[in-house]
Structure formats: structure tokens, C-alpha cells
Motif scaffolding. Structure first.
Motif, short mmCIF file in Angstrom:
data_model
loop_
_atom_site.label_atom_id
_atom_site.label_comp_id
_atom_site.label_asym_id
_atom_site.label_seq_id
_atom_site.Cartn_x
_atom_site.Cartn_y
_atom_site.Cartn_z
N PHE A 157 0.95 -1.39 -0.31
CA PHE A 157 -0.42 -0.07 -0.48
C PHE A 157 1.24 1.39 0.53
CE2 PHE A 157 -1.72 3.77 2.61
CZ PHE A 157 -2.96 4.24 2.35
N PHE A 158 2.03 1.36 0.67
CA PHE A 158 2.88 2.41 1.02
C PHE A 158 3.78 2.72 -0.25
CE2 PHE A 158 7.39 3.78 2.20
CZ PHE A 158 6.87 5.43 2.68
N PHE A 159 4.04 1.76 -1.31
CA PHE A 159 4.41 1.79 -2.36
C PHE A 159 3.28 1.71 -3.45
CE2 PHE A 159 5.55 0.37 -6.88
CZ PHE A 159 6.85 0.59 -6.66
N GLU A 160 2.58 1.40 -3.30
CA GLU A 160 1.19 2.48 -4.54
C GLU A 160 0.82 3.54 -4.33
OE1 GLU A 160 -1.27 -0.80 -3.52
OE2 GLU A 160 -0.57 -2.29 -4.75
N LYS A 161 0.68 3.98 -3.35
CA LYS A 161 0.37 5.36 -2.60
C LYS A 161 1.09 6.73 -3.04
CE LYS A 161 -4.09 5.07 -1.19
NZ LYS A 161 -5.20 5.63 -2.16
N ILE A 162 2.51 5.96 -3.29
CA ILE A 162 4.07 7.44 -3.68
C ILE A 162 3.89 7.40 -5.42
CG2 ILE A 162 6.14 7.04 -3.67
CD1 ILE A 162 6.38 5.82 -0.53
N LEU A 163 3.70 6.00 -5.40
CA LEU A 163 3.75 5.96 -7.26
C LEU A 163 2.12 6.71 -8.12
CD1 LEU A 163 5.07 4.05 -9.60
CD2 LEU A 163 3.76 2.85 -9.23
N VAL A 164 0.77 7.14 -7.10
CA VAL A 164 0.33 7.61 -7.40
C VAL A 164 0.95 9.31 -7.25
CG1 VAL A 164 -2.00 8.55 -6.83
CG2 VAL A 164 -1.89 6.13 -7.00
N LEU A 165 1.55 9.28 -6.27
CA LEU A 165 2.18 10.85 -5.65
C LEU A 165 2.51 11.24 -7.12
CD1 LEU A 165 2.44 12.01 -1.99
CD2 LEU A 165 0.99 12.27 -4.11
N VAL A 166 4.26 10.26 -7.39
CA VAL A 166 5.16 10.52 -7.80
C VAL A 166 4.40 10.26 -9.90
CG1 VAL A 166 7.47 9.39 -9.67
CG2 VAL A 166 6.82 9.41 -6.65
N ARG A 167 3.19 9.82 -10.30
CA ARG A 167 2.98 9.81 -11.52
C ARG A 167 2.90 10.84 -12.65
NH1 ARG A 167 2.78 4.81 -14.34
NH2 ARG A 167 2.19 2.75 -12.64
N PRO A 168 2.26 12.00 -11.95
CA PRO A 168 2.17 12.51 -12.51
C PRO A 168 3.57 13.73 -13.19
CG PRO A 168 0.85 12.89 -11.14
CD PRO A 168 1.69 12.24 -10.35
N PHE A 169 4.12 13.98 -12.52
CA PHE A 169 5.46 14.82 -12.47
C PHE A 169 6.65 13.87 -13.00
CE2 PHE A 169 4.85 14.46 -8.11
CZ PHE A 169 6.27 13.74 -7.72
#
Length: 267
Positions: A185-197
Motif C-alpha cells: 500500500f505504501f509503495f502504491e500510494k507513492i506511485l500515485v503521487l509520483v506519476r504526474p511529474f
């Protein structure tokens, strides 16, 4: 400020002399630090000797370093860092001349987690690996096993965004692969934040591995076991032994990190 090698020692890069001179002349125009020939050469090698791409990488690198003083200044790791994070480098390069770096969150207590300190340690290792000579690239392995929801709550968006920018464009060495182990879950949420930039090239380097994966499959498809520590099904010593050696390496480079920070101040 000097690195542990000189451009004269690297005969195979002899054709870059004129490009290094052009970039040295360009630095003051952009109000960038007075980089040495060796520092410039690292960016040229990373960008396959393309001057314009090297310029872009240098500008991004020093923009990020100015923007994140908590990550790039006062670069000395104390025991509190090693109590929370484990970081080490495998002693042998891969067949394609890459260095493997392993980093792990070893203390699951979210109250001790500090994103600035994590990136400070990681980026110190990147520079340590090109201090003595250029390398073909880095293959990074990040163990996410002890990350959780409360760690996510402690993330700083600006630090994360700027660090990803440095990661994908500003490092003095090419990042070839990023393997994230025990993604959750931790990684998946980070990926959601990172994808736009994050750009497509950076995202294409990410390899996500769920808990319980087969090490035999990992060795066959990604990195052979002779280049990996015991915990990852490899034949090398365990990571705690490798880290002890690596702490000494980073400690021996304290003068370099101090001089590099002072160099950035001379603009």
C-alpha cells in the motif's frame, strides 16, 4: 575540489576534451558552480557525450541541490540514519559494468522515518560510486517491506517531487533500473503521487516485485545471484556485513562532501 580520478587517466574518453572546455566556458553564463573537468566528464559520460543533454542535466542537478538544502547540505550520516535505513553497495559490478545499490527501511516505526534523510543517504551513495571512476550506471534495489500507511502520511510533497526530478535527470550517473521489493500500500500510494511529474523514461525503469516472489525468477530475469547479498538469494555476504564496509567508505569521503558543498556556494 577534486575527485579520485583525473581526465588524463581516462584515455577512452580522450575525445571529450573539447566538449569539457565548452561546458566549462558555459557554466558562468548560467550562474552554475565552477565544476572541475572530472565533474563535467561524469555528466558527459552519463549523457553519451551529448553536450546539450549534459547542459540540461547539470542545470537540473544544481537546481535540485539548491532547492533541497536538507538533502544536499551537511552531508554526514550518523547512527540515527543507520538505525532506520540500511544502505550498501555490492562489491562487484554486473556484466554490463553497473553498480548495484541496496537500500531498505529496517525500522518500521513511522515516527523515526525522515524522507530528507533517506534521500540524503541515497544520493550520497550515488556520488560515492563515481568518486574514483565513471561507471556505466546504477541498478537500485529498494526494499519496501517495513513501509506502511503512517510512513506515507510523513511524506513531504516538495521533497519527493524535487528528489524524483534529480533522480530522473540530475544525477551524475545513469540510473539503469529501479527494483522495488515487497511493494505494498505504501509503495502504491507513492506511485500515485509520483506519476504526474515523473517522465516515461523514469517510470519505464521501475520494476515492482510483490512479497513472496521467486528469487530464482528474479535472478533469471533481472540480476544474477552472484551480484546479490544473501537476503536476496545471492551468494554475497548479508547486507549488514556489506553496510559495515560501506559506512567506512562514506566516512572516508567526508572531505569530498564538504568541499562539494563549499563549491556550490561559490556562485
Amino acid at each position: 575540489m577534486v575527485l579520485g580520478f583525473t581526465t588524463e587517466e581516462l584515455e577512452k574518453y580522450g575525445g571529450t576534451d573539447e566538449k569539457v572546455k565548452r561546458l566549462k566556458k558555459w557554466l558562468p553564463e548560467e550562474k552554475l558552480p565552477p565544476l572541475t573537468s572530472e565533474q563535467i566528464l561524469l555528466f558527459l559520460i552519463k549523457e553519451e557525450e551529448d553536450v546539450e543533454r549534459a547542459k540540461a542535466a547539470i542545470k537540473i542537478s544544481y537546481h535540485c541541490k539548491r532547492s533541497l538544502p536538507k538533502v544536499f547540505n551537511k552531508r554526514k550520516l550518523d547512527q540515527s540514519f543507520y538505525d532506520v535505513f540500511q544502505v550498501c553497495c555490492m562489491p562487484e559490478k554486473t556484466e554490463d559494468g553497473c553498480v548495484i545499490i541496496y537500500v531498505s527501511l529496517i525500522d518500521g516505526d513511522y515516527r523515526k522515518f525522515n524522507l530528507d534523510e533517506f534521500f540524503k543517504g541515497l544520493f550520497m551513495v550515488f556520488e560515492a560510486e563515481v568518486y574514483h571512476q565513471p561507471i556505466n550506471g546504477i541498478k537500485l534495489i529498494v526494499n519496501m517491506e517495513n513501509g506502511g500507511m503512517w510512513h506515507f502520511a510523513k511524506l513531504k510533497f516538495f521533497t519527493l517531487k524535487t528528489s524524483v526530478e534529480y533522480f530522473q535527470s540530475g544525477t551524475p550517473v545513469a540510473i539503469k533500473e529501479i527494483h522495488c521489493l515487497n511493494t505494498n500500500f505504501f509503495f502504491e500510494k507513492i506511485l500515485v503521487l509520483v506519476r504526474p511529474f515523473a517522465d516515461k523514461v523514469f517510470l519505464s525503469k521501475l520494476r515492482c516485485h510483490k512479497p513472496g516472489m521467486s528469487w530464482d525468477e528474479f535472478h533469471a530475469n533481472h540480476i544474477s545471484k552472484e551480484y546479490l547479498p544473501k537476503e536476496l538469494g545471492g551468494t554475497l555476504p548479508p547486507t549488514d556485513e556489506l553496510q559495515k564496509e560501506y559506512i567506512n567508505k562514506l566516512n572516508n569521503l567526508q572531505e569530498y562532501f564538504l568541499n562539494e558543498e563549499m563549491q556550490r556556494a561559490r556562485i
